[in-house]
Scaffold this motif. Structure first.
Motif, PDB file in Angstrom:
ATOM      1  N   HIS A  34      63.914  38.771  18.948  1.00  0.00           N
ATOM      2  CA  HIS A  34      63.435  37.390  18.993  1.00  0.00           C
ATOM      3  C   HIS A  34      62.043  37.297  18.384  1.00  0.00           C
ATOM      4  CE1 HIS A  34      62.445  33.394  20.183  1.00  0.00           C
ATOM      5  NE2 HIS A  34      61.411  33.830  20.857  1.00  0.00           N
ATOM      6  N   ALA A  35      61.180  38.208  18.781  1.00  0.00           N
ATOM      7  CA  ALA A  35      59.804  38.186  18.298  1.00  0.00           C
ATOM      8  C   ALA A  35      59.210  39.572  18.468  1.00  0.00           C
ATOM      9  CB  ALA A  35      58.975  37.169  19.085  1.00  0.00           C
ATOM     10  N   HIS A  36      58.236  39.863  17.649  1.00  0.00           N
ATOM     11  CA  HIS A  36      57.483  41.108  17.769  1.00  0.00           C
ATOM     12  C   HIS A  36      56.044  40.701  17.995  1.00  0.00           C
ATOM     13  CE1 HIS A  36      55.213  44.629  16.370  1.00  0.00           C
ATOM     14  NE2 HIS A  36      56.205  45.292  16.893  1.00  0.00           N
ATOM     15  N   SER A  37      55.432  41.289  18.988  1.00  0.00           N
ATOM     16  CA  SER A  37      54.038  40.946  19.253  1.00  0.00           C
ATOM     17  C   SER A  37      53.241  42.225  19.470  1.00  0.00           C
ATOM     18  CB  SER A  37      53.937  40.044  20.480  1.00  0.00           C
ATOM     19  OG  SER A  37      54.377  40.722  21.634  1.00  0.00           O
ATOM     20  N   PRO A  38      51.960  42.170  19.209  1.00  0.00           N
ATOM     21  CA  PRO A  38      51.149  43.366  19.437  1.00  0.00           C
ATOM     22  C   PRO A  38      51.086  43.692  20.925  1.00  0.00           C
ATOM     23  CG  PRO A  38      49.760  41.485  18.926  1.00  0.00           C
ATOM     24  CD  PRO A  38      51.182  41.039  18.738  1.00  0.00           C
ATOM     25  N   LYS A  39      50.945  44.963  21.236  1.00  0.00           N
ATOM     26  CA  LYS A  39      50.870  45.357  22.639  1.00  0.00           C
ATOM     27  C   LYS A  39      49.616  44.799  23.297  1.00  0.00           C
ATOM     28  CE  LYS A  39      51.456  49.182  25.736  1.00  0.00           C
ATOM     29  NZ  LYS A  39      51.820  50.593  25.836  1.00  0.00           N
ATOM     30  N   LEU A  40      48.558  44.703  22.564  1.00  0.00           N
ATOM     31  CA  LEU A  40      47.354  44.091  23.117  1.00  0.00           C
ATOM     32  C   LEU A  40      47.458  42.582  22.964  1.00  0.00           C
ATOM     33  CD1 LEU A  40      44.730  46.618  21.755  1.00  0.00           C
ATOM     34  CD2 LEU A  40      45.764  46.536  24.032  1.00  0.00           C
TER      35      LEU A  40
ATOM     36  N   ILE B  87      53.343  34.768  27.211  1.00  0.00           N
ATOM     37  CA  ILE B  87      54.132  33.718  27.870  1.00  0.00           C
ATOM     38  C   ILE B  87      54.820  32.848  26.823  1.00  0.00           C
ATOM     39  CG2 ILE B  87      54.015  31.680  29.352  1.00  0.00           C
ATOM     40  CD1 ILE B  87      53.689  34.462  30.788  1.00  0.00           C
ATOM     41  N   GLY B  88      54.138  32.566  25.723  1.00  0.00           N
ATOM     42  CA  GLY B  88      54.755  31.777  24.645  1.00  0.00           C
ATOM     43  C   GLY B  88      55.969  32.454  24.041  1.00  0.00           C
TER      44      GLY B  88
ATOM     45  N   LEU C  19      52.369  47.623  33.041  1.00  0.00           N
ATOM     46  CA  LEU C  19      53.371  47.016  33.921  1.00  0.00           C
ATOM     47  C   LEU C  19      52.718  46.175  35.011  1.00  0.00           C
ATOM     48  CD1 LEU C  19      56.054  49.831  34.346  1.00  0.00           C
ATOM     49  CD2 LEU C  19      56.192  47.761  32.942  1.00  0.00           C
ATOM     50  N   GLN C  20      51.596  46.643  35.551  1.00  0.00           N
ATOM     51  CA  GLN C  20      50.888  45.865  36.568  1.00  0.00           C
ATOM     52  C   GLN C  20      50.370  44.554  35.980  1.00  0.00           C
ATOM     53  OE1 GLN C  20      48.035  48.816  37.821  1.00  0.00           O
ATOM     54  NE2 GLN C  20      49.360  49.556  39.469  1.00  0.00           N
ATOM     55  N   SER C  21      49.831  44.621  34.784  1.00  0.00           N
ATOM     56  CA  SER C  21      49.339  43.419  34.118  1.00  0.00           C
ATOM     57  C   SER C  21      50.487  42.439  33.852  1.00  0.00           C
ATOM     58  CB  SER C  21      48.637  43.801  32.812  1.00  0.00           C
ATOM     59  OG  SER C  21      48.211  42.656  32.124  1.00  0.00           O
ATOM     60  N   LEU C  22      51.601  42.972  33.353  1.00  0.00           N
ATOM     61  CA  LEU C  22      52.771  42.127  33.109  1.00  0.00           C
ATOM     62  C   LEU C  22      53.247  41.469  34.402  1.00  0.00           C
ATOM     63  CD1 LEU C  22      54.840  44.401  30.707  1.00  0.00           C
ATOM     64  CD2 LEU C  22      53.958  42.126  30.164  1.00  0.00           C
ATOM     65  N   ARG C  23      53.328  42.248  35.459  1.00  0.00           N
ATOM     66  CA  ARG C  23      53.787  41.724  36.753  1.00  0.00           C
ATOM     67  C   ARG C  23      52.910  40.555  37.196  1.00  0.00           C
ATOM     68  NH1 ARG C  23      56.776  44.604  40.528  1.00  0.00           N
ATOM     69  NH2 ARG C  23      56.230  46.483  39.382  1.00  0.00           N
ATOM     70  N   ASP C  24      51.601  40.715  37.081  1.00  0.00           N
ATOM     71  CA  ASP C  24      50.677  39.659  37.495  1.00  0.00           C
ATOM     72  C   ASP C  24      50.843  38.406  36.638  1.00  0.00           C
ATOM     73  OD1 ASP C  24      49.728  41.451  39.360  1.00  0.00           O
ATOM     74  OD2 ASP C  24      47.880  41.909  38.258  1.00  0.00           O
ATOM     75  N   GLN C  25      50.905  38.597  35.318  1.00  0.00           N
ATOM     76  CA  GLN C  25      51.005  37.451  34.417  1.00  0.00           C
ATOM     77  C   GLN C  25      52.333  36.724  34.578  1.00  0.00           C
ATOM     78  OE1 GLN C  25      50.086  38.826  30.447  1.00  0.00           O
ATOM     79  NE2 GLN C  25      48.090  39.582  31.077  1.00  0.00           N
ATOM     80  N   ILE C  26      53.410  37.465  34.707  1.00  0.00           N
ATOM     81  CA  ILE C  26      54.734  36.862  34.821  1.00  0.00           C
ATOM     82  C   ILE C  26      54.875  36.124  36.144  1.00  0.00           C
ATOM     83  CG2 ILE C  26      57.203  37.387  34.963  1.00  0.00           C
ATOM     84  CD1 ILE C  26      55.732  37.605  32.125  1.00  0.00           C
ATOM     85  N   ALA C  27      54.421  36.722  37.231  1.00  0.00           N
ATOM     86  CA  ALA C  27      54.502  36.073  38.542  1.00  0.00           C
ATOM     87  C   ALA C  27      53.707  34.772  38.544  1.00  0.00           C
ATOM     88  CB  ALA C  27      53.996  37.015  39.629  1.00  0.00           C
ATOM     89  N   LYS C  28      52.550  34.802  37.917  1.00  0.00           N
ATOM     90  CA  LYS C  28      51.698  33.615  37.859  1.00  0.00           C
ATOM     91  C   LYS C  28      52.382  32.476  37.109  1.00  0.00           C
ATOM     92  CE  LYS C  28      47.618  32.599  35.348  1.00  0.00           C
ATOM     93  NZ  LYS C  28      46.409  33.146  34.731  1.00  0.00           N
TER      94      LYS C  28
END
Length: 132
Positions: A108-114, A121-122, A16-25
């Motif tokens: 919509h899409a399935h992506s690996p967790k890693l 973002i795509g 969640l912390q990683s997601l927060r950083d990437q999404i905010a950026k």
């Protein structure tokens, strides 16, 4: 204040912390970004956003969650809010779960967790394009 939101659900705090950083950026304040560490917390956020008149555009939910699998959450949300786009990233999900979400929850899409940031973002950006 944003009138549209993206909800991220994962029981791993570091994710969640990683997601927060990437999404905010990438998205800044364009959308409200909401983060839930459990299925119960996700439902609470969904209810609060709905009451506040904020549309959830996309839910990105891990599959392997305590108590209830993420695909169950996505299917139940889709039953109440059929226009929400779903993305289940997971290293643990199976083909059956992915097929269920595709069939029953507006996958919509399935992506690996890693994921790498560009992939995440795509996927989100293409999901937002579907909403346009």
């Amino acid at each position: 204040m944003a009138t549209q939101a993206i909800l991220y659900v994962d029981d791993e705090r570091i994710v969640l912390q990683s997601l927060r950083d990437q999404i905010a950026k990438y998205f800044g304040n364009q959308y409200s970004s909401e983060f839930a560490g459990s299925i119960d917390e996700a439902w609470k956020i969904v209810g609060e956003l709905d009451l506040g008149g904020i549309k959830i555009l996309i839910i990105v939910s891990d599959w392997l969650m305590p108590d209830v699998y993420g695909d169950e959450l996505l299917i139940q949300v889709h039953q109440r809010f059929p226009k929400i786009i779903t993305v289940p990233p997971s290293g643990q999900s199976n083909n059956t779960a992915t097929e269920r979400v595709h069939r029953d929850a507006n996958l919509h899409a399935h992506s690996p967790k890693l994921w790498n940031e560009a992939t995440l973002i795509g996927v989100i950006t293409s999901g937002l394009g579907v909403r346009a």
